[in-house]
Design a protein around this motif. Structure first.
Motif, PDB file in Angstrom:
ATOM      1  N   CYS A   3       0.855  -1.185   0.000  1.00  0.00           N
ATOM      2  CA  CYS A   3       0.000   0.000   0.000  1.00  0.00           C
ATOM      3  C   CYS A   3       0.890   1.233   0.000  1.00  0.00           C
ATOM      4  O   CYS A   3       1.725   1.399   0.899  1.00  0.00           O
ATOM      5  CB  CYS A   3      -0.907  -0.009   1.229  1.00  0.00           C
ATOM      6  SG  CYS A   3      -1.736   1.567   1.506  1.00  0.00           S
ATOM      7  N   CYS A   6       0.678   3.337   3.232  1.00  0.00           N
ATOM      8  CA  CYS A   6       1.360   2.675   4.356  1.00  0.00           C
ATOM      9  C   CYS A   6       2.875   2.836   4.207  1.00  0.00           C
ATOM     10  O   CYS A   6       3.585   3.034   5.206  1.00  0.00           O
ATOM     11  CB  CYS A   6       0.988   1.200   4.420  1.00  0.00           C
ATOM     12  SG  CYS A   6      -0.639   0.875   5.148  1.00  0.00           S
ATOM     13  N   HIS A  45      -4.026   1.173   8.364  1.00  0.00           N
ATOM     14  CA  HIS A  45      -4.581   0.916   7.029  1.00  0.00           C
ATOM     15  C   HIS A  45      -6.081   0.645   7.084  1.00  0.00           C
ATOM     16  O   HIS A  45      -6.516  -0.311   7.716  1.00  0.00           O
ATOM     17  CB  HIS A  45      -3.867  -0.269   6.378  1.00  0.00           C
ATOM     18  CG  HIS A  45      -4.343  -0.533   4.976  1.00  0.00           C
ATOM     19  ND1 HIS A  45      -3.846   0.156   3.899  1.00  0.00           N
ATOM     20  CD2 HIS A  45      -5.291  -1.368   4.497  1.00  0.00           C
ATOM     21  CE1 HIS A  45      -4.460  -0.264   2.804  1.00  0.00           C
ATOM     22  NE2 HIS A  45      -5.343  -1.194   3.137  1.00  0.00           N
ATOM     23  N   HIS A  97      -6.157   3.406   0.494  1.00  0.00           N
ATOM     24  CA  HIS A  97      -5.898   3.663   1.918  1.00  0.00           C
ATOM     25  C   HIS A  97      -6.609   4.986   2.129  1.00  0.00           C
ATOM     26  O   HIS A  97      -6.242   5.984   1.478  1.00  0.00           O
ATOM     27  CB  HIS A  97      -4.396   3.743   2.167  1.00  0.00           C
ATOM     28  CG  HIS A  97      -3.973   4.051   3.583  1.00  0.00           C
ATOM     29  ND1 HIS A  97      -2.961   3.342   4.229  1.00  0.00           N
ATOM     30  CD2 HIS A  97      -4.373   5.004   4.455  1.00  0.00           C
ATOM     31  CE1 HIS A  97      -2.786   3.848   5.448  1.00  0.00           C
ATOM     32  NE2 HIS A  97      -3.627   4.864   5.606  1.00  0.00           N
TER      33      HIS A  97
HETATM   34 ZN    ZN Z   1      -2.313   1.450   3.679  1.00  0.00          ZN
END
Ligand code: ZN
Ligand code: AMP
Length: 113
Positions: A3, A6, A45, A97
């Motif tokens: 992600c 992230c 997340h 996200h």
């Molecule tokens: Zn994420």
């Protein structure tokens, strides 16, 4: 987890970070659509608005709170600004996200495109 946001939280991908606390990170959008265009994200997340659970409510509530503080700090809180959260394909979400767009420094039209 693969992600992008992230990775920004973990400093694996660089970003122009403008605000950080224990729960939230905010950084300049790489493709700004206004003189100020900041993305405000929870550090944990959550993929989409549809995935927010009751236990996340206090965390998610921090996003508009931080948006308003940043708007105030940048001097456009009174004149006004736009916050947006896009959900899934038809909503225009491209990064999975959750993030709140904070845009300020120009006049916005409605309805959104
Ligand atoms: Zn994420
Ligand atoms: P959305 O389309 O609502 O999912 O918004 C994703 C936003 O992330 C877009 O406005 C992109 O310009 C922005 N974005 C994508 N990659 C990065 C990045 N590496 N750093 C900062 N912003 C990014």
């Amino acid at each position: 987890m693969d992600c992008l946001f992230c990775k920004i939280v973990n400093r694996d991908v660089p970003a122009d970070i403008v605000y950080e606390d224990e729960h939230v990170l905010a950084f300049n959008d790489i493709n700004p659509q206004a003189p100020t265009h900041i993305l405000i994200i929870p550090k944990s997340h959550i993929a989409t608005l549809n995935d927010i659970e009751e236990r996340d409510l206090a965390l998610v509530g921090r996003l508009p709170y931080v948006a308003a503080r940043l708007a105030e700090e940048r001097g456009f809180a009174e004149e006004g600004y736009r916050v947006v959260m896009n959900c899934n394909d038809q909503g225009g979400q491209t990064v999975y996200h959750i993030h709140m767009h904070l845009m300020g420094g120009r006049r916005f039209t409605w309805p959104a495109g």
